[in-house]
Enzyme design. Structure first.
Site, PDB file in Angstrom:
ATOM      1  CB  SER A  80      78.363  89.245  98.530  1.00  9.80           C
ATOM      2  OG  SER A  80      79.327  88.423  98.978  1.00  9.80           O
ATOM      3  NE  ARG A 108      89.867  91.442  90.358  1.00 14.29           N
ATOM      4  CZ  ARG A 108      89.435  91.741  91.581  1.00 14.29           C
ATOM      5  NH1 ARG A 108      90.240  91.688  92.617  1.00 14.29           N
ATOM      6  NH2 ARG A 108      88.167  92.092  91.768  1.00 14.29           N
ATOM      7  CE  LYS A 143      82.199 100.463  86.391  1.00 15.59           C
ATOM      8  NZ  LYS A 143      81.583  99.932  87.620  1.00 15.59           N
ATOM      9  CD  GLU A 170      82.315  90.214  87.215  1.00 14.95           C
ATOM     10  OE1 GLU A 170      81.415  91.035  87.023  1.00 14.95           O
ATOM     11  OE2 GLU A 170      82.985  90.157  88.265  1.00 14.95           O
ATOM     12  CD  GLU A 185      87.826 102.963  93.589  1.00 15.34           C
ATOM     13  OE1 GLU A 185      86.861 103.711  93.433  1.00 15.34           O
ATOM     14  OE2 GLU A 185      87.703 101.720  93.616  1.00 15.34           O
ATOM     15  CG  HIS A 186      87.422  97.200  96.781  1.00 17.36           C
ATOM     16  ND1 HIS A 186      86.358  97.052  95.933  1.00 17.36           N
ATOM     17  CD2 HIS A 186      87.128  96.484  97.883  1.00 17.36           C
ATOM     18  CE1 HIS A 186      85.460  96.282  96.505  1.00 17.36           C
ATOM     19  NE2 HIS A 186      85.893  95.919  97.697  1.00 17.36           N
TER      20      HIS A 186
HETATM   21  P1  GTP Z   1      78.640  94.766  90.880  1.00 19.33           P
HETATM   22  O1  GTP Z   1      77.234  94.810  91.365  1.00 19.33           O
HETATM   23  O2  GTP Z   1      79.617  95.419  91.826  1.00 19.33           O
HETATM   24  O3  GTP Z   1      79.062  93.366  90.531  1.00 19.33           O
HETATM   25  O4  GTP Z   1      78.736  95.659  89.564  1.00 19.33           O
HETATM   26  P2  GTP Z   1      78.033  95.503  88.121  1.00 19.33           P
HETATM   27  O5  GTP Z   1      77.174  94.298  88.094  1.00 19.33           O
HETATM   28  O6  GTP Z   1      77.450  96.832  87.751  1.00 19.33           O
HETATM   29  O7  GTP Z   1      79.244  95.173  87.142  1.00 19.33           O
HETATM   30  P3  GTP Z   1      80.594  95.920  86.774  1.00 19.33           P
HETATM   31  O8  GTP Z   1      81.093  95.179  85.571  1.00 19.33           O
HETATM   32  O9  GTP Z   1      80.478  97.401  86.662  1.00 19.33           O
HETATM   33  O10 GTP Z   1      81.546  95.637  88.037  1.00 19.33           O
HETATM   34  C1  GTP Z   1      81.806  94.342  88.445  1.00 19.33           C
HETATM   35  C2  GTP Z   1      82.980  94.294  89.387  1.00 19.33           C
HETATM   36  O11 GTP Z   1      84.086  95.073  88.900  1.00 19.33           O
HETATM   37  C3  GTP Z   1      82.765  94.832  90.776  1.00 19.33           C
HETATM   38  O12 GTP Z   1      82.149  93.891  91.620  1.00 19.33           O
HETATM   39  C4  GTP Z   1      84.206  95.138  91.215  1.00 19.33           C
HETATM   40  O13 GTP Z   1      84.905  93.936  91.529  1.00 19.33           O
HETATM   41  C5  GTP Z   1      84.792  95.676  89.952  1.00 19.33           C
HETATM   42  N1  GTP Z   1      84.616  97.139  89.857  1.00 19.33           N
HETATM   43  C6  GTP Z   1      83.727  97.797  89.084  1.00 19.33           C
HETATM   44  N2  GTP Z   1      83.840  99.113  89.239  1.00 19.33           N
HETATM   45  C7  GTP Z   1      84.839  99.316  90.128  1.00 19.33           C
HETATM   46  C8  GTP Z   1      85.442 100.496  90.700  1.00 19.33           C
HETATM   47  O14 GTP Z   1      85.072 101.630  90.434  1.00 19.33           O
HETATM   48  N3  GTP Z   1      86.457 100.285  91.586  1.00 19.33           N
HETATM   49  C9  GTP Z   1      86.905  99.045  91.924  1.00 19.33           C
HETATM   50  N4  GTP Z   1      87.903  98.950  92.806  1.00 19.33           N
HETATM   51  N5  GTP Z   1      86.357  97.921  91.411  1.00 19.33           N
HETATM   52  C10 GTP Z   1      85.336  98.056  90.532  1.00 19.33           C
HETATM   53 MG    MG Z   2      80.404  91.918  91.127  1.00 16.62          MG
END
Ligand code: GTP
Ligand code: MG
Length: 231
Positions: A80, A108, A143, A170, A185-186
């Site tokens: 990843s 988390r 969001k 994070e 949702e994931h």
């Molecule tokens: P990533 O590239 O996914 O890490 O996102 P980002 O760098 O834009 O950061 P953001 O803070 O938006 O999201 C980080 C993490 O929050 C994701 O990797 C998920 O674990 C979680 N997350 C964010 N948006 C969603 C969503 O719409 N649904 C779910 N289930 N998890 C979310």
């Molecule tokens: Mg992430």
């Protein structure tokens, strides 16, 4: 870490392929570099995890109730990391990955009530060795799909034999109701091609997030009415 290690390209996301192509030594060498790169993130995660364990235990002893339901730390897998790097157009070099990918170490923290999310976030970020770098408050401003959580990027010092490394972690804080929605949702939808999911179903998922948010408010009110505000 030496510069040569820093600049070497990471190609170990598919070690099997490298090995099959007949480069077992190259694979071992790069695998060692990658483990070295990931090591500080593992330590940073352990530091934050310890801080959360201390808070949870101390608050339990104080008798004011433990605001933390459960905690899950995770280290991003090499696959990843490289997938995200490609998405960000980030070169596959350790120093670029370090600068651009801030969620290699992630934890988390699932709390009981919405107010607990902010209480725990404050208790963590006011510690003098925790440097708050970014706050994304998806509770105050969910969001568009209804996702709610408080995301922090914090830096924590990790003391190595010869240097101190500020490691980004994070931290995702959310309630059990938010976690319930986000986990499902994931599975159902997150990062699937939006075109293949009909808008009606997307709207229904968003409505479910709002149901969860209402449930959060109701449970918090019930808790407050019975126990008074947390001390
Ligand atoms: P990533 O590239 O996914 O890490 O996102 P980002 O760098 O834009 O950061 P953001 O803070 O938006 O999201 C980080 C993490 O929050 C994701 O990797 C998920 O674990 C979680 N997350 C964010 N948006 C969603 C969503 O719409 N649904 C779910 N289930 N998890 C979310
Ligand atoms: Mg992430």
């Amino acid at each position: 870490m030496t510069d040569s290690v820093e600049r070497r390209e990471v190609t170990t996301d598919q070690p099997g392929q490298l090995a099959r192509r007949g480069h077992p030594e190259a694979w071992h060498e790069q695998y060692a570099d990658l483990n070295h790169f990931l090591m500080v993130y593992k330590f940073g995660l352990a530091e934050i995890n310890t801080k959360i364990t201390i808070l949870a235990e101390e608050l339990t002893h104080r008798g004011s109730g433990n605001p933390i339901e459960h905690v899950s730390p995770r280290l991003k897998s090499p696959a990843s990391i490289t997938a995200k790097a490609r998405r960000l157009d980030c070169p596959l070099h350790f120093d670029d990955l370090r600068a651009r990918i801030r969620d290699i170490a992630g934890i988390r923290i699932v709390c009981s009530f919405v107010s607990d999310v902010y209480t725990v976030a404050n208790m963590l970020t006011r510690q003098p060795d925790v440097n708050l770098v970014v706050t994304k408050d998806y509770i105050a401003k969910p969001k568009i799909n209804g996702y709610r959580s408080l995301h922090l990027i914090v830096e924590i010092p990790v003391f190595m034999s010869d240097r101190v490394v500020a490691v980004p972690v994070e931290v995702q804080l959310r309630t059990v109701a938010m976690d319930f929605w986000a986990s499902l949702e994931h599975k159902i939808y997150y990062k699937h091609d939006p075109d293949v999911v009909p808008p009606r179903l997307r709207d229904e998922l968003t409505a479910a997030a709002e149901d969860a948010a209402r449930l959060d408010l109701r449970m918090e009110r019930l808790h407050r009415e019975i126990h008074g505000p947390r001390r």
